[in-house]
Enzyme design. Structure first.
Site, PDB file in Angstrom:
ATOM      1  N   HIS A 161      -8.132  -4.810  -0.467  1.00  0.00           N
ATOM      2  CA  HIS A 161      -7.169  -4.022  -0.175  1.00  0.00           C
ATOM      3  C   HIS A 161      -6.100  -4.572   0.835  1.00  0.00           C
ATOM      4  CE1 HIS A 161      -4.170  -0.926  -0.588  1.00  0.00           C
ATOM      5  NE2 HIS A 161      -3.996  -0.797   0.696  1.00  0.00           N
TER       6      HIS A 161
ATOM      7  N   ASP B 117      -9.389  -5.382  -4.650  1.00  0.00           N
ATOM      8  CA  ASP B 117      -8.724  -3.825  -4.533  1.00  0.00           C
ATOM      9  C   ASP B 117      -9.240  -2.981  -4.504  1.00  0.00           C
ATOM     10  OD1 ASP B 117      -7.184  -2.012  -2.885  1.00  0.00           O
ATOM     11  OD2 ASP B 117      -5.227  -2.845  -3.477  1.00  0.00           O
TER      12      ASP B 117
ATOM     13  N   SER C 266       0.803  -1.161   0.366  1.00  0.00           N
ATOM     14  CA  SER C 266       0.069   0.002  -0.477  1.00  0.00           C
ATOM     15  C   SER C 266       1.339   0.944   0.171  1.00  0.00           C
ATOM     16  CB  SER C 266      -0.855   0.142   0.908  1.00  0.00           C
ATOM     17  OG  SER C 266      -2.035   0.671   1.270  1.00  0.00           O
TER      18      SER C 266
END
Length: 389
Positions: free
Chosen positions: A368, A335, A173
């Site tokens: 995610h 995601d 991320s």
């Protein structure tokens, strides 16, 4: 119950391994005078770091792990045997694991303006830090910092340890931004690059989505223009922001498994002011996270993420042409925050520049967050990639 524990441990569904974990120590690193990309000087800057494994004689076995938005340098192991859970990537970092600490020396560093400033195991400089020049918290006088600034702090630490080259840099991320920036900014120092649930750029859609995380804080009267430290946190704004962060990180399948369906609630059918149970539970989970985090730090991390593009210039695609590292992109299939399409576009830009790029997706129902809770699904991809010549 296990799923509830998951939410409490990370605040965004982090599942820890129950296996025997390494015992690790948090170290502190200080830069007396740090100049930011904006030209401001912060005196001093302090960050925490930890390491796993042993550094070899020629210091060629180093893997840098760069952490995500709400994370810290605690990537693996435990500080004490009694800790409830190990670091967030303990599933892949350790003896015999994909990132094998029998082979590699793994380093992870707390970012500047780390969100978890009130966690006793986090060391970071940011708006909640006392400014030695005034004796008060910096607040919004703290300069805007960037992903590039995070990299420069990490570089200063590595330089102090005499580490000139990285066998690999891997991050998830916001950590993927840092990993890519390392390979772009210091290409001669990075041999392998693994961006997990990440991208080489933030576009307008993603930047506005991130603004949703900042907005509740800035709208809370208790925020007081960022000057709230003598009064207490803007609790409602911070909690609401963290609730949005949790939801945005989770694919609907996983979210709907965790939270009650609207049809199970009676009150919202009769009262326009009544909240749904799902929202109340989400806010309760966010409130737990808020005890360790600072509202201004969230704003600064949001801005650092919004501003990111490889090279921090006008053309991120051109900046990627500087990368010398072999690259493995590992987006999560579901995601909804940093879409797989963004990882694909980043990978294609590298390929167009003649670079060696591999790509694999992390399956799962958490979106995610599969980049954390589902990372073991791509453990063998990581292991084999690290072994490539």
């Amino acid at each position: 119950m296990k799923l509830l524990k998951t939410l409490l441990l990370l605040g965004i569904l982090l599942i820890g391994s129950n296996s025997q974990a390494m015992l690790v120590t948090k170290h502190a690193f200080e830069i007396p005078h740090f100049k930011t990309e904006n030209g401001a000087v912060i005196s001093p800057v302090k960050v925490g770091w930890e390491a796993y494994g042993s550094l070899n004689a020629d210091k060629s076995n180093v893997i840098l792990v760069t952490h995500f938005f709400s994370g810290s340098s605690h990537a693996a192991g435990k500080y004490h045997e009694s800790d409830v859970a190990p670091g967030y990537w303990d599933a892949i970092i350790g003896p015999g694991k994909a990132i094998d600490t029998n082979t590699y020396y793994v380093i992870s560093v707390d970012t500047l303006v780390n969100a978890n400033v009130f966690d006793p195991n986090v060391i970071t400089t940011g708006p909640a830090t006392i400014n030695p020049a005034t004796g008060k918290q910096y607040g919004l006088t703290f300069p805007v910092v960037t992903i590039g600034d995070f990299i420069e702090v990490q570089k200063a630490l590595l330089d102090s340890l005499g580490i000139g080259k990285l066998h690999a840099v891997i991050g998830g991320s916001m950590g993927s931004f840092q990993a890519i920036e390392w390979a772009t900014r210091y290409p001669e120092r990075v041999a392998r690059l693994i961006p997990v649930i990440g991208s080489a750029y933030i576009d307008a859609w993603a930047a506005v989505r991130l603004e949703r995380w900042a907005y509740p804080i800035k709208q809370d009267p208790a925020w007081r223009g960022g000057d709230y430290y003598q009064y207490g946190q803007p609790e409602h704004g911070l909690t609401t922001a963290l609730a949005y962060i949790i939801q945005d990180a989770v694919y609907p399948t996983g979210f709907n498994m965790r939270y009650p369906a609207p049809e199970t609630d009676k009150a919202p059918h009769r009262d326009i002011l009544a909240s749904f149970s799902a929202w109340e539970q989400l806010m309760a989970h966010a409130k737990l996270r808020a005890t360790m985090q600072d509202a201004n730090h969230i704003l600064y991390l949001v801005r650092a993420s919004q501003l990111y593009r490889a090279g921090m210039g006008d053309n991120w695609q051109h900046a990627l042409s500087k990368v010398q590292a072999k690259t493995l992109f590992l987006p999560a299939s579901g995601d909804q925050l940093l879409l797989p399409e963004m990882a694909k576009a980043s990978a294609e830009a590298l390929r167009a520049a003649g670079k060696t790029v591999e790509y694999a997706e992390i399956p799962g129902i958490w979106g995610h967050l599969d980049g954390v809770v589902g990372i073991n699904a791509v453990a063998e991809n990581i292991r084999s990639f690290l072994a490539t010549e």
